[in-house]
Write a protein that holds these residues in place. Structure first.
Motif, PDB file in Angstrom:
ATOM      1  N   LEU B 316       0.831  -1.200   0.000  1.00  0.00           N
ATOM      2  CA  LEU B 316       0.000   0.000   0.000  1.00  0.00           C
ATOM      3  C   LEU B 316       0.871   1.257   0.000  1.00  0.00           C
ATOM      4  N   ARG B 322       5.042   5.052  -5.701  1.00  0.00           N
ATOM      5  CA  ARG B 322       5.561   4.732  -7.023  1.00  0.00           C
ATOM      6  C   ARG B 322       4.644   5.319  -8.098  1.00  0.00           C
ATOM      7  N   GLN B 324       3.831   5.515 -12.045  1.00  0.00           N
ATOM      8  CA  GLN B 324       4.015   4.896 -13.361  1.00  0.00           C
ATOM      9  C   GLN B 324       2.701   4.957 -14.109  1.00  0.00           C
ATOM     10  N   GLY B 325       2.712   5.485 -15.319  1.00  0.00           N
ATOM     11  CA  GLY B 325       1.552   5.397 -16.203  1.00  0.00           C
ATOM     12  C   GLY B 325       0.415   6.319 -15.817  1.00  0.00           C
ATOM     13  N   ARG B 326      -0.390   6.622 -16.811  1.00  0.00           N
ATOM     14  CA  ARG B 326      -1.542   7.472 -16.564  1.00  0.00           C
ATOM     15  C   ARG B 326      -2.712   6.655 -16.041  1.00  0.00           C
ATOM     16  N   ALA B 333       2.269  10.885 -14.967  1.00  0.00           N
ATOM     17  CA  ALA B 333       2.445   9.626 -14.255  1.00  0.00           C
ATOM     18  C   ALA B 333       1.736   9.682 -12.906  1.00  0.00           C
ATOM     19  N   GLY B 413       6.354  -4.946  -8.362  1.00  0.00           N
ATOM     20  CA  GLY B 413       6.966  -5.152  -9.677  1.00  0.00           C
ATOM     21  C   GLY B 413       8.375  -5.685  -9.544  1.00  0.00           C
ATOM     22  N   GLY B 414       9.264  -5.224 -10.430  1.00  0.00           N
ATOM     23  CA  GLY B 414      10.642  -5.717 -10.407  1.00  0.00           C
ATOM     24  C   GLY B 414      11.292  -5.568  -9.044  1.00  0.00           C
ATOM     25  N   MET B 415      10.955  -4.502  -8.333  1.00  0.00           N
ATOM     26  CA  MET B 415      11.537  -4.293  -7.003  1.00  0.00           C
ATOM     27  C   MET B 415      11.087  -5.371  -6.020  1.00  0.00           C
TER      28      MET B 415
END
Lengths: 592, 592
Positions: B316, B322, B324-326, B333, B413-415
Motif C-alpha cells: 500500500l 511509485r 508509473q503510467g496514466r 504519471a 513489480g521488479g523491485m
C-alpha cells in the motif's frame, strides 16, 4: 531431481491442442515435416536434460558474481553455453541470410521451453539474444546487420535489452537516458539502466546492448524514444573485436531467484559517452521494441510452463516414494499419491501445466500461420489471433508456473521448505515471470484494450467460436470417461461470451472495464486451457491407444470439473466487481 | 518498511467480526473489560513495532548459525527476547499458579499475531513454549510442574516439540525414537528428530524438549507413543541448573525462509540416553499433544494473517509512492494505486487479510466461551464451534498469507523480486505456514472427518446458520453501498449448505468425500470470511462515523462481489470433482 524432457507430450500438445496438424494440412505450418520436427525437439530435449539441467542447482547456489567490474557466471555455465551455441540452437528462428535456420516459430517455442526446463536462469540469456536478433533483422541498417548479426545469430555474442531505469519501469515515457549525435553517424549514449539481464557476463566474448534513450530534440513521452545498438566491444570489418565501449556494470541485484542470471545495473557513458548506432528511425525506438514483444512474451509464458513441468515431475516422483498415512481402504503407510488430497494437488499441477502449454503452443502455431500462409487475409487473421492469445499465454503461463511451483512445495511437505530438494528454487525462480516482460496486469490490460478490439471484435469471437466447437465435439464423442467435461466447457464459454460482450459494450466506463481485466484474462485462459485439454483427449480417442485415451480424458475431465468451475464466478467479477473499486471506495477501504 | 501495528483494526475485528462484544454481553468473554483489553493490545503493538520489527530483516540476512554444537541467533535477537519475556508477554495465557496471567485466549491470539507481524521467525519461539506450557499444565505431574513450569511461563526457559523424524512427518505412527525405563522413575530417550524449531539457541538459559518416543513394550502405531519432558539442563530443587543432558543439535536446515528461526536436527541419547520424564500416561502421548493442537493451529493461522498484514502495509505504501503510467482520465504519471488493476490487487490483499483475521479471532472467542461459560452445554457447543473453525483458520489464514505475500511482490513489480524491499522475504517466510502444524490438506481432512460430524452435524449447521443471519442483516440494512453483498453472501451460503449436506450423506464413498476436502474448506472459509467482513460493516454502520461505514462496506462488498463469487464453483468441485480423481484415472493421467 528426476527430470527428463517430456518430448512426446510436448509434441502431442503441439499437434493437437495447438492445432499444428491442422495448420500443416492447410499449408500454413512451414516446410517442416513431422519427423524432422520430432528429431529436432528430441535432440533439444536431450541437451536440456543432459547438459543444462545439471547446471540449475549450482547456478542457484553459486549465483553470478561481480568481481572488479566483470561478472563471473556459475561453474560450468560458460562452457555449457558455448556447447549450446556450437550446436546451432541460437539460430533456429533467425534468417538464413545471417546464418540462421529460419525454422517455424513452433520449433523455437518448444526448444525455448526446453532450455527453461533445464534451467530458467540459463535459458534467459538466449531469450534476450533472440529478441535482439528480431529487432535488428527488422529495423537495423544493412551495415549494422552485416557487422553484428552473424555472430549474434551464431551465439558467439549475446545481447541485452536496456529499457528499465529506476523511475521508468512499466512506464517508458519516463525514460531519461540520453543520446547525442556524434556527427559521424554514430551517437553518444549516457544514462543508468537497471534490471539488465545478462548485462555483463563471461559466457560470450562480446555483448550487444540494445538501449532505449532520448535525443536532445526528442518529443516528450514514448514518442521521443530511440533505439540504439551499443556494443560492449566495437567490431572491425573483419569481425575481430575493437575497442571497449564506455559501459560499466555497476552492480548485481540480490534476487529472490534466478541467481545464476546476472541482473545488472548498467552505466552508459560515464567517461564521456558510450558509442551507439541507431536502430530504425530516430524517435521510433518503441515501435522497434514492439517488434519483438510477441515472441518475448510467449517465451516468458513458456518459462512458467517449463517450471511448472519441472515442479510437477519432482512432486510426482516424491509422491510415489514418500510413504505416510493410510489411504482410504488401505492398510499400512501408503505412498502419499494414494491420498485423494495429494492426487488433487498433482492433478491440478499436471492439468494446469498442460493447459497453459496448449495455449502457448497455439499462439506459436498462429504466428507460423501468419508467417507461412499464402493468403494475405488468412495471415492477418492468424497474426491477430496470435496477438490475442499472447497476453493470455504470458500471464496464464506464468501464473500457472507460480501456482504449480507452490503446490510442488506443498506436496513435499516440510522437505519442500528445505532448499536441498529444489522445490523451493522453482518457486523462487519463477516468481519473476509474472513481473518481467510486461507485468501480468499489463497483459490483462493489453488483452482488453488492444486485442479484444481487433477486427471489430471478430478475432476474439472467432477464437471463442473455436472453443465452442471443441466443446461440441466433446459432447458428440459421447464418451463416459469425459464426465461433465462438455457441460463445464459450455458453461465456461457462456461465461466468457457474456463477459466479452459486456467489455466490448461501447458505452462501458473504461475504468469499470479495466477493473475486470485480470479476472477476464483468467476466464479466457481457463476456457482456452480446458478446450486445449479436450482437444488432446479427442485426438487420443482417435488413436487405438486406450490407455492414452483414458489418461487424456481424465486430465481434461479433472480440469473441467474442478478448475473450469471457476468460470461463472470470474465472469461475475468482471461484470459486477467494479462497484467497490472506484477510487473513492478503494481509498476509504485501504485507509482503514 | 512502513510497519505499524494495526491495533484499532484488530480490536474492531475482535469485537464485531469475531463476536467478542456479544460474548461479553452473554458473560462468556472472561473478566477483562474493553479498556484493559485495548491497553494490553496497544502495548503489545508498540513492542512489536518498536522492538521486534527491526529484527526481521537482520534475522533473514544473518540467519541462525550452528557453531560447535551451539546455535547463535541473529544480532539483537537474544536481547529482544529477554526484554519481551521480562515484560511478561510469555505468560498471558498460563495459569496464575505458575506465574501466568490467565488472560482470555483472545488476548493471547491478538498478541501472538502481533509478535508474528513484528517477525514471524522471532514469534515462533514463544509459540513453541506456549504449546509446552499447555501440555505440561494439562498432563504433567505436580512434581514436574513445580520444577519446570514457573521458569517456562516466565520465558526464562523455552520449549520445543519433538515430533518429526525423517520417516515420520504427518504420520506419527511411524515414529522410531525409543524410551526405556531407567528404574528411578525417569526414562532414557534415544532417537533422531528433525525440523525441531528452536531446538537449540542462545536466547534462554535452558530448553525443555517435549519428545514423542516409544517404550519397549509399546503397541504399534499411534497408540504406542509416549510424551517425555527432556530438559537440556536438569533443574535442581532450588531452580538452579544441573547437568547437561545427552542431547546434541547435529545440524540446521537451509530453508526458504524464517532464517532467523533455527530448525534443528536433534540427536537424543548418543552417549547412552537422554534423561526424560514422562508427561501424562505411558502410551498416551498423542492425546497430550492433541491438548495443545487447537491453540497452536490457531497461532499458525495468525502467522499467515500477520504476514498478510505486513505485505499489505508495504504494498500500500509503495503503491502510493511509485508513479508509473496514466490513470484512467488522468494526465502525467500517477501513483500506481490509481490504476484499477493495482486497486484490485490491494483490495484483494486487504479483504483477504481481514477475512482470515475475522475467522481466526472468532475461533479464539469460541475458545473463550468454552473456558468461561457458566453453562456446561454452552461451553461444549462453543468448544465444538472452535474445533470446527480452527482447521479453517489454520488453512485459510496460511493460504491467505501466501497469496497476499505473492500479490505484495507483484505490486512492487521488479523491485518485489529484489530482496532489499522485503516483499520477497514475506513470501519466503510464510510459505512454511501451510505445511507445519498439520499441512493444510490435513486441516481439510480434519474439518471433513472429525469436525463436520460433531454433535451429529449440528455444530456445522449452527455456524452456517450464523452466517445466514449475517446475510439477512446485510439485506435488511438496505444500504446502497453494500451493492451485491447480501446476494453474494446468500449464494455462497447456499453453496456451502449444498456441499455440506452432500458430504454428510452417510452413503457417500469416503474417497469421494476426501477428494473434495480442500475446496470444501476454502468454500467454508470464503463464506465465513465474507460474513466476518459484513459484520464489521454492519457494526460500522451503527456508529456515527460515515467514513468508517463507507470503508467497511467497500471492503465487504469487494470481497462479496469478487471473491465470494468463487463459491458455487467450489461447491461443484466438491460434489462433482471426484470423477477424475479415482486411483485409476489419476494414475493414468499422471503417467502421461
Amino acid at each position: 531431481m528426476h527430470y527428463s524432457a517430456p518430448v512426446a507430450d510436448m509434441l502431442f500438445t503441439l499437434e493437437h491442442a495447438a492445432g499444428l496438424s491442422r495448420a500443416r494440412a492447410e499449408g500454413e505450418a512451414g516446410e517442416i515435416d513431422v519427423e524432422t520436427l520430432g528429431a529436432i525437439v528430441e535432440e533439444a530435449g536431450a541437451f536440456a536434460t543432459d547438459v543444462i539441467a545439471p547446471l540449475n542447482r549450482v547456478g542457484d547456489r553459486e549465483g553470478a558474481r561481480l568481481e572488479g567490474g566483470a561478472v563471473k557466471t556459475p561453474s560450468g555455465w560458460a562452457e555449457a553455453y558455448r556447447r549450446w551455441a556450437a550446436a546451432g540452437w541460437n539460430g533456429v528462428l533467425a534468417d538464413e541470410a545471417h546464418g540462421g535456420q529460419a525454422l517455424p516459430t513452433a520449433v523455437w517455442a518448444l526448444t525455448s521451453e526446453l532450455w527453461a526446463q533445464g534451467s530458467m536462469a540459463f535459458g534467459l540469456c538466449p531469450l534476450l539474444s533472440h529478441g535482439a536478433i528480431e529487432a535488428l533483422e527488422a529495423h537495423a541498417s544493412e551495415e549494422l546487420k552485416a557487422k553484428y548479426l552473424a555472430r549474434l545469430v551464431s551465439g558467439e555474442w549475446t545481447a541485452t535489452m536496456n529499457l528499465t531505469e529506476p523511475q521508468a519501469g512499466s512506464d517508458l515515457a519516463l525514460l531519461r537516458s540520453r543520446a547525442e549525435r556524434a556527427g559521424d553517424g554514430s551517437y553518444l549514449i549516457t544514462g543508468q539502466k537497471i534490471f539488465i539481464t545478462y548485462g555483463e557476463h563471461d559466457m560470450a566474448e562480446n555483448i550487444l546492448h540494445l538501449v532505449l534513450a532520448r535525443l536532445p530534440d526528442a518529443p516528450e513521452g514514448t514518442r521521443g524514444i530511440s533505439l540504439f545498438l551499443v556494443p560492449k566491444f566495437d567490431a572491425h570489418e573483419d569481425g575481430s573485436l575493437g575497442e571497449c565501449n564506455d559501459i560499466v556494470c555497476s552492480g548485481l541485484e540480490h534476487k529472490l531467484g534466478i541467481h545464476g542470471s546476472p541482473t545488472c545495473s548498467m552505466s552508459f557513458g560515464e567517461a564521456g559517452g558510450a558509442v551507439g548506432y541507431l536502430v530504425g528511425e530516430e524517435h521510433r525506438g518503441l515501435a522497434c521494441m514492439f517488434t519483438m514483444m510477441n515472441n518475448a512474451r510467449l517465451a516468458v509464458g513458456l518459462q512458467g510452463v517449463a517450471i511448472a513441468e519441472r515442479a510437477t515431475q519432482d512432486a510426482l516422483a516424491y509422491a510415489h516414494e514418500r510413504r505416510q498415512g493410510r489411504a482410504p481402504g488401505g492398510t499400512g503407510a501408503a505412498p502419499i499419491v494414494a491420498h485423494p488430497d495429494v492426487r488433487r494437488m498433482l492433478m491440478t499441477m499436471r492439468s494446469l501445466t498442460a493447459a497453459a502449454r496448449g495455449i502457448c503452443y497455439r499462439a506459436a502455431v498462429e504466428l507460423d500461420r501468419a508467417r507461412f500462409s499464402a493468403d494475405e487475409a488468412a495471415a492477418k487473421a492468424a497474426q491477430e489471433r496470435a496477438g490475442l492469445l499472447i497476453p493470455i499465454a504470458k500471464a496464464f503461463g506464468t501464473d500457472v508456473g507460480c501456482d504449480v511451483a507452490s503446490l510442488g512445495v506443498q506436496v513435499f511437505g516440510g522437505m519442500g521448505f528445505v532448499e536441498e530438494t529444489g522445490a523451493a528454487q522453482y518457486l523462487r525462480d519463477v516468481r519473476i515471470a509474472p513481473i518481467y516482460e510486461g507485468t501480468n496486469g499489463i497483459q490483462a490490460i493489453d488483452l482488453l484494450t488492444r486485442k479484444l478490439p481487433l477486427s471489430g471484435g471478430e478475432t476474439a469471437r472467432g477464437v471463442i467460436a473455436d472453443l465452442r466447437a471443441t466443446a461440441s465435439r466433446v459432447a458428440e464423442a459421447s464418451s463416459h470417461a469425459f464426465g461433465g467435461t462438455a457441460a463445464r466447457l459450455d458453461q465456461a464459454i457462456d461465461a466468457l461470451e457474456d463477459a466479452t460482450a459486456w467489455l466490448m459494450d461501447s458505452d462501458r466506463d473504461p475504468a469499470h472495464a479495466l477493473s475486470g481485466a485480470t479476472p477476464y484474462l483468467r476466464l479466457f485462459a481457463l476456457a482456452a486451457g480446458g478446450a486445449a485439454l479436450a482437444e488432446e483427449a479427442l485426438a487420443a480417442l482417435r488413436t487405438n491407444d486406450a490407455q492414452k485415451a483414458a489418461a487424456r480424458q481424465a486430465l481434461a475431465r479433472f480440469f473441467a470439473e474442478n478448475l473450469l468451475t471457476a468460470a461463472p464466478g470470474l465472469a461475475a467479477s468482471v461484470t459486477e466487481g467494479a462497484g467497490a473499486l472506484s477510487p473513492e471506495a478503494t481509498e476509504a477501504a485501504l485507509a482503514l
